[in-house]
Every structure is written in structure tokens, then in C-alpha cells.
Design a protein around this motif. Structure first.
Motif, PDB file in Angstrom:
ATOM      1  N   LYS A   5       0.820  -1.216   0.000  1.00 47.56           N
ATOM      2  CA  LYS A   5       0.000   0.000   0.000  1.00 47.56           C
ATOM      3  C   LYS A   5       0.855   1.267   0.000  1.00 47.56           C
ATOM      4  N   GLY A   6       2.162   1.090  -0.043  1.00 49.52           N
ATOM      5  CA  GLY A   6       3.051   2.232  -0.023  1.00 49.52           C
ATOM      6  C   GLY A   6       3.268   2.798   1.369  1.00 49.52           C
ATOM      7  N   GLU A   7       2.838   2.043   2.399  1.00 46.74           N
ATOM      8  CA  GLU A   7       3.012   2.470   3.788  1.00 46.74           C
ATOM      9  C   GLU A   7       4.281   1.853   4.358  1.00 46.74           C
ATOM     10  N   ARG A   8       4.936   2.604   5.224  1.00 46.86           N
ATOM     11  CA  ARG A   8       6.195   2.124   5.763  1.00 46.86           C
ATOM     12  C   ARG A   8       5.980   1.074   6.851  1.00 46.86           C
ATOM     13  N   GLU A   9       6.660  -0.043   6.713  1.00 49.82           N
ATOM     14  CA  GLU A   9       6.695  -1.076   7.740  1.00 49.82           C
ATOM     15  C   GLU A   9       8.025  -0.940   8.474  1.00 49.82           C
ATOM     16  N   LEU A  10       7.960  -0.955   9.787  1.00 44.80           N
ATOM     17  CA  LEU A  10       9.152  -0.737  10.597  1.00 44.80           C
ATOM     18  C   LEU A  10       9.782  -2.020  11.116  1.00 44.80           C
ATOM     19  N   CYS A  11       9.049  -3.128  11.024  1.00 49.74           N
ATOM     20  CA  CYS A  11       9.546  -4.396  11.572  1.00 49.74           C
ATOM     21  C   CYS A  11       9.107  -5.551  10.675  1.00 49.74           C
ATOM     22  N   TYR A  12      10.047  -6.437  10.348  1.00 49.14           N
ATOM     23  CA  TYR A  12       9.719  -7.546   9.470  1.00 49.14           C
ATOM     24  C   TYR A  12      10.759  -8.653   9.594  1.00 49.14           C
ATOM     25  N   VAL A  13      10.404  -9.828   9.081  1.00 49.24           N
ATOM     26  CA  VAL A  13      11.312 -10.970   9.085  1.00 49.24           C
ATOM     27  C   VAL A  13      12.230 -10.858   7.877  1.00 49.24           C
ATOM     28  N   ILE A  14      13.531 -11.000   8.128  1.00 47.24           N
ATOM     29  CA  ILE A  14      14.505 -10.791   7.054  1.00 47.24           C
ATOM     30  C   ILE A  14      15.575 -11.872   7.136  1.00 47.24           C
ATOM     31  N   ARG A  15      16.185 -12.168   5.997  1.00 43.82           N
ATOM     32  CA  ARG A  15      17.237 -13.186   5.962  1.00 43.82           C
ATOM     33  C   ARG A  15      18.609 -12.526   6.100  1.00 43.82           C
ATOM     34  N   ILE A  16      19.483 -13.161   6.849  1.00 44.69           N
ATOM     35  CA  ILE A  16      20.822 -12.629   7.081  1.00 44.69           C
ATOM     36  C   ILE A  16      21.683 -12.918   5.851  1.00 44.69           C
ATOM     37  N   ASP A  17      22.146 -11.867   5.194  1.00 47.16           N
ATOM     38  CA  ASP A  17      22.964 -12.044   3.991  1.00 47.16           C
ATOM     39  C   ASP A  17      24.387 -12.485   4.329  1.00 47.16           C
ATOM     40  N   ASP A  18      24.898 -11.993   5.450  1.00 47.55           N
ATOM     41  CA  ASP A  18      26.264 -12.360   5.826  1.00 47.55           C
ATOM     42  C   ASP A  18      26.513 -11.978   7.274  1.00 47.55           C
ATOM     43  N   VAL A  19      27.509 -12.611   7.869  1.00 48.04           N
ATOM     44  CA  VAL A  19      27.963 -12.264   9.215  1.00 48.04           C
ATOM     45  C   VAL A  19      29.477 -12.095   9.152  1.00 48.04           C
ATOM     46  N   GLN A  20      29.952 -10.934   9.594  1.00 49.23           N
ATOM     47  CA  GLN A  20      31.376 -10.626   9.486  1.00 49.23           C
ATOM     48  C   GLN A  20      31.915 -10.130  10.822  1.00 49.23           C
ATOM     49  N   PRO A  21      33.208 -10.341  11.081  1.00 48.31           N
ATOM     50  CA  PRO A  21      33.805  -9.817  12.318  1.00 48.31           C
ATOM     51  C   PRO A  21      33.933  -8.297  12.262  1.00 48.31           C
ATOM     52  N   GLN A  23      36.490  -5.432  13.517  1.00 49.63           N
ATOM     53  CA  GLN A  23      37.852  -5.286  14.024  1.00 49.63           C
ATOM     54  C   GLN A  23      37.866  -4.618  15.398  1.00 49.63           C
ATOM     55  N   GLY A  24      38.593  -5.226  16.324  1.00 52.35           N
ATOM     56  CA  GLY A  24      38.734  -4.649  17.657  1.00 52.35           C
ATOM     57  C   GLY A  24      37.574  -4.938  18.588  1.00 52.35           C
ATOM     58  N   ARG A  25      36.578  -5.710  18.111  1.00 51.78           N
ATOM     59  CA  ARG A  25      35.409  -6.044  18.939  1.00 51.78           C
ATOM     60  C   ARG A  25      35.309  -7.567  19.063  1.00 51.78           C
ATOM     61  N   ASP A  26      35.523  -8.073  20.262  1.00 55.65           N
ATOM     62  CA  ASP A  26      35.578  -9.523  20.456  1.00 55.65           C
ATOM     63  C   ASP A  26      34.233 -10.162  20.755  1.00 55.65           C
ATOM     64  N   ASN A  27      33.317  -9.415  21.341  1.00 50.25           N
ATOM     65  CA  ASN A  27      32.055 -10.006  21.797  1.00 50.25           C
ATOM     66  C   ASN A  27      30.883  -9.756  20.855  1.00 50.25           C
ATOM     67  N   VAL A  28      31.117  -8.967  19.823  1.00 56.71           N
ATOM     68  CA  VAL A  28      30.041  -8.653  18.873  1.00 56.71           C
ATOM     69  C   VAL A  28      30.572  -8.837  17.449  1.00 56.71           C
ATOM     70  N   GLU A  29      29.638  -8.884  16.514  1.00 60.97           N
ATOM     71  CA  GLU A  29      30.013  -8.975  15.104  1.00 60.97           C
ATOM     72  C   GLU A  29      28.969  -8.269  14.261  1.00 60.97           C
ATOM     73  N   CYS A  30      29.207  -8.218  12.971  1.00 58.04           N
ATOM     74  CA  CYS A  30      28.337  -7.474  12.048  1.00 58.04           C
ATOM     75  C   CYS A  30      27.451  -8.436  11.270  1.00 58.04           C
ATOM     76  N   ALA A  31      26.142  -8.245  11.378  1.00 58.40           N
ATOM     77  CA  ALA A  31      25.194  -8.990  10.553  1.00 58.40           C
ATOM     78  C   ALA A  31      24.716  -8.054   9.451  1.00 58.40           C
ATOM     79  N   ILE A  32      24.751  -8.532   8.220  1.00 58.27           N
ATOM     80  CA  ILE A  32      24.342  -7.719   7.071  1.00 58.27           C
ATOM     81  C   ILE A  32      22.991  -8.210   6.577  1.00 58.27           C
ATOM     82  N   VAL A  33      22.025  -7.290   6.510  1.00 54.35           N
ATOM     83  CA  VAL A  33      20.677  -7.605   6.016  1.00 54.35           C
ATOM     84  C   VAL A  33      20.305  -6.551   4.982  1.00 54.35           C
ATOM     85  N   GLY A  34      20.170  -6.984   3.728  1.00 58.54           N
ATOM     86  CA  GLY A  34      19.953  -6.013   2.665  1.00 58.54           C
ATOM     87  C   GLY A  34      21.171  -5.100   2.598  1.00 58.54           C
TER      88      GLY A  34
END
Length: 413
Positions: A5-21, A23-34
Motif C-alpha cells: 500500500k506504499g506504507e512504511r513497515e518498521l519491523c519484518y522478518v529478514i534473511r541474514i545475507d552475511d555475518v562478518q567480524p 575489528q577490535g570487537r571480540d564479543n560482537v560482530e556485524c550482521a548484514i541484512v539487505g
């Protein structure tokens, strides 16, 4: 992300395209979605898995236990900037975490893998499976973080002052004045006098609410965009303003609210939206445009109202002004034509109505999201300050998207 309908959705189910480290952060990592990058707990996600994504500008209900951790941010999901350091502790870059990514397990749900594909089970019986692309905005009670901006109606942005101005005779009474000065007295008065139901009507069904899609949600279409030239215009940080006419029905709207004219002329309430209507004689302009072609059913002009008191970025002006970004003609055969920025400027110039600045008339879209976002930053044509971003639109007006500068978001929002 925009729904059908052209209305903005703020929350949705999405697939993780990639997960990358990171640098300098040991307890977290980067998830790429879109085109989005999100900081997540290490090991929380794997490439190809499903997650629940909350876009920037979302506001979560912090009374719900699952969202309690966002309470210190008032539930608002924003872009956050983190420094990247080398092994010696020297800053070598920065990481942008854009939005919030949560797992099925965070909600007490189950991520299910089956021979027919994967999905998230909410354990609510039949029909409880949610899949990639399903919207959860309403189900999880997610709202727009800056909804209060859409309620801005005057330069003071003060609902109590507006209430007093509507009831001047009553508020000249010394007893009411004294009651009004008390915090709770003011709230009680607003309860009975503050809401004015006759100034609102239903949002015009023929108007599409303004909310350009971000390139991060359109990475799957970048190759399509590369096949043609686009026109780049400056994105202005203000409040969305719509003027539209259908027959004799003229309406002025914010993103969600419709202003109503008095029967004897004028408006029930003066505000930045009606101020722009009167400043640029929008009603007369739209009447002329509607009459210029017997096949027109409606005409809509949409723009951004900006300046003092509208947003933190006031473009160094002590008043309010308008920058039109859409001119739309609706035909009686139900076809709709949206002018491209060049056509729009040529038409609006005839009526001395300002439009969004054109940055480049011949843009070739880069082949990746990062390079497109790198184009967003720069100096504003209006005042030379920081630019919010760029809106790209093709020549027949059928395709468009926006790229917003992360540095701008961090500084002003």
C-alpha cells in the motif's frame, strides 16, 4: 520498507545475507541484512538464517519485557556509530549499526528448519508460522519514533498554547489563568479543551503518503536502476506537507493528519502546513492545474516544510519555507503521472513555488549500496551546511529511492 500500500513497515522478518567480524570487537560482530549493517552478539546469527529486523526510526514499547533493554533510549532505534581500533588501540575507522536485529529466541519463539524451508514458529497454534518478508510492525506494537513531529502544528509546537489561543475569552478569566499555570491544571484543561475533533477528517484516499524507500531496502533492484539515468535532488530535513484537490475538495495534510478549512474561509488552527498553503496560494494553484485538463481527476503537490523550529537542522533561516518534491496528476481513467524533478521545477517556477534543489540531472547509479550511500553526504545547496541525503528519481517518474547520510543521522537525529 514499504508494503504493497506504499506504507512504511518498521519491523519484518529478514534473511541474514552475511555475518562478518568487527575489528577490535571480540564479543560482537556485524550482521548484514539487505544494505543494513547491524551490531549483534557474537554467535547470535549465521549467514542465511532468519531474524526480526527493526528499521531505524522505530520506537519499541518498553513496557514489554522483551524490549526493556531499549528503555535507556526511550525505545527509539537509531543509527549508532562505533569506533574501530587496531590491536594497539588506535582508531582506524568507524562502524555504523543501523537498526536492530533480534532472533526468534529473543521472543521465546522457535526457528524451525524443515524439508519445505525455514520459518519462525510463535507457538500460537494454527497460522503461527512467520516467514521471510512477513511484516510484524503492528503485531509487536512498533511505532514511528518521530511521530510527534507529525503533530507539529505551529512554530511554538505547543499544544497548550494552541488550546489557550482557541479559547481566548475563557483564558482571560483570572481563575482559569491561575489554574493554567499549574502543571496538572494545564493537563486537566487540555483533557476537556485541547482536542478539536472538527479539524480532522479522513486522509484523502487518492493520496499516497510520502515516505521514499531507502536504498538499503532495495539492494535487489540496484542492477535494475543501473539500466537508466536518474535525477538527483537534495533531501530536505523538515516535515512532510501535502496539498491536494479533487473536484472542490481541497485538503492540506501533514504525514498523517488532515487540516480542515472553516466554512467562512481560513483554518481552524494556524500551523506550518496551513502557513505554506497560504504563503504560496496553493488552493488557487491547484484549482488552476485541475482545470487545465478536463481529464484530470485530482492534482497533488507534496513538499518538505523546513526552517526554524521544524527540525534540529533549521537551514539557518528564522522562518518557515517549502521545497516541493512531488507533483502528481491523477486522471479520470485512474492513470497517475508523477513529474520528474526537471518537469516539476519548470511547472512550479511558473507559480513561484520553490522545489527541492536539483544536484545532478544525469546520474548513473553505482553497482553497490555502499557507493550509493557515499554519494549522500555533502553540502546543502540551501545554506552550505550538512546535507541530509539525496533522492534519486528516473526520467519518467516511476522509480525513486533515497540515500541518507549516516553522519547527518547521527548528528541531527
Amino acid at each position: 520498507m514499504l508494503n504493497s500500500k506504499g506504507e512504511r513497515e518498521l519491523c519484518y522478518v529478514i534473511r541474514i545475507d552475511d555475518v562478518q567480524p568487527i575489528q577490535g570487537r571480540d564479543n560482537v560482530e556485524c550482521a548484514i541484512v539487505g544494505g543494513w549493517t547491524c551490531m549483534v552478539r557474537k554467535g547470535q546469527f549465521k549467514k542465511g538464517y532468519l531474524g526480526i529486523y527493526f528499521e531505524i526510526d522505530s520506537k519499541l514499547d518498553t513496557t514489554k519485557e522483551v524490549f526493556k533493554f531499549t528503555e535507556k533510549y526511550d525505545g527509539k532505534i537509531k543509527t549508532q556509530k562505533f569506533s574501530i581500533k587496531d590491536e594497539n588501540g588506535n582508531k582506524v575507522g568507524q562502524f555504523w549499526s543501523q537498526g536492530l536485529l533480534m532472533s526468534a529466541e529473543d521472543f521465546g519463539w522457535e526457528y524451525v528448519h524443515s524439508a519445505y524451508g525455514d520459518y519462525i514458529s510463535t507457538h500460537k497454534g494454527a497460522g503461527s508460522a512467520i516467514e521471510e518478508g512477513d511484516f510484524l510492525t503492528k503485531e509487536l506494537g512498533v511505532t514511528y519514533a518521530e511521530a510527534e513531529d507529525n503533530k507539529r502544528k505551529s512554530s511554538s509546537s505547543d499544544k497548550y498554547k494552541k488550546m489557550a489561543s482557541r479559547h481566548q475569552k475563557l483564558f482571560s478569566n483570572p481563575i482559569i489563568k491561575k489554574f493554567y499555570k499549574n502543571k496538572y491544571g494545564k493537563m486537566i484543561l487540555f483533557l476537556f479543551l485541547g482536542r478539536k475533533t472538527d479539524k480532522k477528517s479522513s486522509f484523502p484516499s487518492w493520496v499516497v503518503k510520502t515516505d521514499e524507500e531507502r536504498i538499503q531496502n532495495l539492494t535487489h533492484r540496484i542492477s535494475e536502476f543501473q539500466k537508466e539515468e536518474f535525477i538527483a535532488t537534495e533531501k530536505i530535513d523538515g516535515t512532510s506537507t501535502t496539498f491536494t484537490i479533487k473536484g472542490n475538495d481541497y485538503r492540506v495534510c501533514s504525514r498523517n493528519v488532515v487540516m480542515t478549512e472553516k466554512k467562512d474561509g481560513g483554518w481552524y488552527e494556524s500551523n506550518v502546513y496551513t502557513e505554506m498553503s497560504e504563503k504560496y496560494n496553493m488552493k488557487d494553484v491547484l484549482k488552476q492545474l485541475l482545470k487545465s485538463n478536463n481529464n484530470y481527476e485530482f492534482v497533488t503537490i507534496q513538499g518538505e516544510t523546513y526552517g526554524q523550529g521544524v527540525q534540529k537542522r533549521d537551514y539557518n533561516i528564522k522562518h518557515h519555507d517549502l521545497a516541493v518534491f512531488n507533483v502528481i496528476f491523477g486522471y479520470k481513467d485512474k492513470n497517475v503521472k508523477r513529474l520528474n524533478p526537471i518537469e516539476m521545477k519548470e511547472l512550479m517556477d511558473k507559480y513561484n513555488i520553490p522545489t527541492v534543489p536539483i544536484i545532478d540531472c544525469h546520474v548513473n547509479i553505482p553497482n553497490n549500496c555502499k557507493d550509493i550511500l557515499d554519494m549522500a553526504g555533502g553540502k546543502s545547496i540551501i545554506d552550505g551546511g550538512m546535507r541530509e541525503g539525496i533522492v534519486f528519481r528516473n526520467y519518467d517518474g516511476t522509480k525513486s529511492f533515497k540515500a541518507v547520510d549516516n553522519n547527518f543521522i547521527t548528528k541531527y537525529h
